[in-house]
Design a protein around this motif. Structure first.
Motif, PDB file in Angstrom:
ATOM      1  N   CYS A  47       0.825  -1.219   0.000  1.00 31.88           N
ATOM      2  CA  CYS A  47       0.000   0.000   0.000  1.00 31.88           C
ATOM      3  C   CYS A  47       0.855   1.263   0.000  1.00 31.88           C
ATOM      4  N   GLU A  48       2.131   1.148   0.288  1.00 29.99           N
ATOM      5  CA  GLU A  48       3.108   2.254   0.249  1.00 29.99           C
ATOM      6  C   GLU A  48       2.981   3.243   1.396  1.00 29.99           C
ATOM      7  N   LEU A  49       2.108   2.980   2.376  1.00 28.74           N
ATOM      8  CA  LEU A  49       1.957   3.941   3.480  1.00 28.74           C
ATOM      9  C   LEU A  49       3.246   4.020   4.307  1.00 28.74           C
ATOM     10  N   VAL A  99       5.897   6.313   2.615  1.00 31.96           N
ATOM     11  CA  VAL A  99       5.653   7.738   2.819  1.00 31.96           C
ATOM     12  C   VAL A  99       5.998   8.139   4.261  1.00 31.96           C
ATOM     13  N   ALA A 100       5.752   7.214   5.208  1.00 30.51           N
ATOM     14  CA  ALA A 100       5.950   7.546   6.619  1.00 30.51           C
ATOM     15  C   ALA A 100       7.417   7.539   7.026  1.00 30.51           C
ATOM     16  N   CYS A 156      12.881   3.931  14.020  1.00 27.50           N
ATOM     17  CA  CYS A 156      11.971   4.921  14.620  1.00 27.50           C
ATOM     18  C   CYS A 156      10.539   4.400  14.749  1.00 27.50           C
ATOM     19  N   VAL A 157      10.235   3.260  14.184  1.00 23.74           N
ATOM     20  CA  VAL A 157       8.927   2.564  14.181  1.00 23.74           C
ATOM     21  C   VAL A 157       7.787   3.290  13.458  1.00 23.74           C
ATOM     22  N   ASN A 158       8.067   4.407  12.771  1.00 21.17           N
ATOM     23  CA  ASN A 158       6.998   5.104  12.042  1.00 21.17           C
ATOM     24  C   ASN A 158       6.329   4.202  11.008  1.00 21.17           C
ATOM     25  N   ALA A 209       6.023   0.933  11.008  1.00 20.53           N
ATOM     26  CA  ALA A 209       5.211  -0.117  11.622  1.00 20.53           C
ATOM     27  C   ALA A 209       3.916   0.448  12.181  1.00 20.53           C
ATOM     28  N   ILE A 210       3.961   1.726  12.637  1.00 19.30           N
ATOM     29  CA  ILE A 210       2.774   2.331  13.238  1.00 19.30           C
ATOM     30  C   ILE A 210       1.682   2.574  12.201  1.00 19.30           C
ATOM     31  N   VAL A 211       2.040   2.873  10.957  1.00 22.37           N
ATOM     32  CA  VAL A 211       1.021   3.126   9.938  1.00 22.37           C
ATOM     33  C   VAL A 211       0.680   1.882   9.111  1.00 22.37           C
ATOM     34  N   CYS A 212       1.341   0.758   9.375  1.00 22.96           N
ATOM     35  CA  CYS A 212       1.105  -0.437   8.552  1.00 22.96           C
ATOM     36  C   CYS A 212      -0.238  -1.081   8.888  1.00 22.96           C
TER      37      CYS A 212
END
Lengths: 77, 258
Positions: free
Chosen positions: A16-18, A21-22, A52-54, A56-59
């Motif tokens: 999904c590519e989110l 971008v994050a 930084c886990v960004n 993983a947070i939006v996945c």
């Protein structure tokens, strides 16, 4: 700089590519080939990951596991 | 490329409260993020055994396949009514409903309003993406004015089809509502805020003082005919003016014993 890395479960990623971008380090990208479900999956393209886990947070599919080097004693981080 | 994980510690991994079942959601769908955040909170609070979820009808109808806790499926729109029964039989358990806008704001409007009006001590999670995603992107009560869907191909005409239903504001006016907030999951900061709101809601549920209601403004890449990244951008530009994120009703300070 803190060193980290991600392990992506390629077979369940839907591309999904989110996460791409994050990522503030811009070290994620889509693969050139497809996984078994027919999606181009996210993969690590550069070793600049800081854990930084960004991503993983939006996945939406929880496919990313994040690793980071342990905190050093006396570090303010 | 994959870096070696030697000498590194895990800082983020999938929680055991999520099952390994592959989610059927479209790529980039917010449902996956909302599922994960709720399950992370339940895992971190250590209330896996004490929580009962109620699944709706809609895209998230299979939520019970993905959430590794006790779940109950409800009839379309009646998740809050089912949750009322569950909570009254098990007042010591944490009960939450998970509903979309077709379930909560269309067919289940009556149940929703009366559940909050009775001040049932449950958490309602309302995922609002402005279309009926499961059936192919038809117009929902929450569809924006002028927004094109398969059943409003020339855009939603407010004169004949009404304005977007802001049910969260409606609910905040009811005395039974304890905590009413609107969040989103379009960015990392937004996801973190949602997690705090869910944490707070489960804390409030211990106080037994009223209904907690969290609206999550969400995307629908398939229904909106966009890529996931474009849909999140569109959400910020078009959904937020109508559905502004933020707390709408918070309990007065004595409600929390900090």
């Amino acid at each position: 700089m803190i060193r980290g890395t991600v392990v992506i479960a390629h077979d369940v990623c839907k591309g999904c590519e989110l996460c791409i971008v994050a990522c503030p380090q811009e070290c994620l990208g889509l693969s050139d080939h497809l996984n078994a479900r027919g999606y181009r999956f996210a993969q690590l393209n550069a070793d600049t990951c800081t854990g930084c886990v960004n991503c993983a947070i939006v996945c939406p599919d929880s496919v990313i596991t994040v690793y980071r080097e342990p905190k050093k004693k006396g570090s303010r981080l | 490329m994959e870096n070696s994980t030697n000498g590194l510690e895990v800082v983020y991994e999938k929680v055991p409260t999520l099952t390994d079942t592959l989610m059927h959601y479209c790529p980039g769908c917010s449902h996956g993020v909302v599922h994960r955040v709720i399950m992370e909170v339940i895992h971190e609070m250590g209330i896996t055994e004490q929580t009962i979820g109620v699944a709706p009808v809609g895209c998230s109808v299979f939520a019970y396949n993905y959430m590794n806790i006790d779940m109950q499926e409800a009839a379309h729109g009646r998740a809050t009514a089912a949750a009322t029964g569950v909570k009254r039989v098990h007042p010591d358990k944490f009960v939450f409903t998970y509903q979309g806008d077709g379930d909560l704001a269309a067919i289940g409007t009556g149940e929703t309003i009366h559940t909050v009006n009775r001040g049932e001590n449950i958490l309602m999670v309302f995922v609002n993406n402005g279309v009926y995603g499961m059936t192919g992107g038809q117009m929902a009560p929450t569809t924006l004015a002028g927004m094109k869907t398969t059943t409003s191909p020339f855009g939603r005409d407010v004169a004949t089809m009404g304005s977007p239903l802001r049910i969260t504001e409606l609910i905040a006016n009811l005395p039974g509502a304890l905590y009413v907030t609107r969040q989103s999951v379009h960015s990392t900061a937004a996801v973190r805020k949602l997690k705090k709101a869910i944490q707070l809601s489960f804390e409030y549920q211990k106080l037994n003082q009223g209904t907690c209601f969290i609206e999550v403004v969400s995307n629908c890449p398939s229904g909106w005919k966009m890529t996931p990244v474009e849909s999140n951008q569109w959400l910020v530009e078009n959904m937020f003016p109508v559905y502004p994120p933020g707390d709408i009703k918070v309990p007065k300070p004595p409600a929390v014993n900090n």
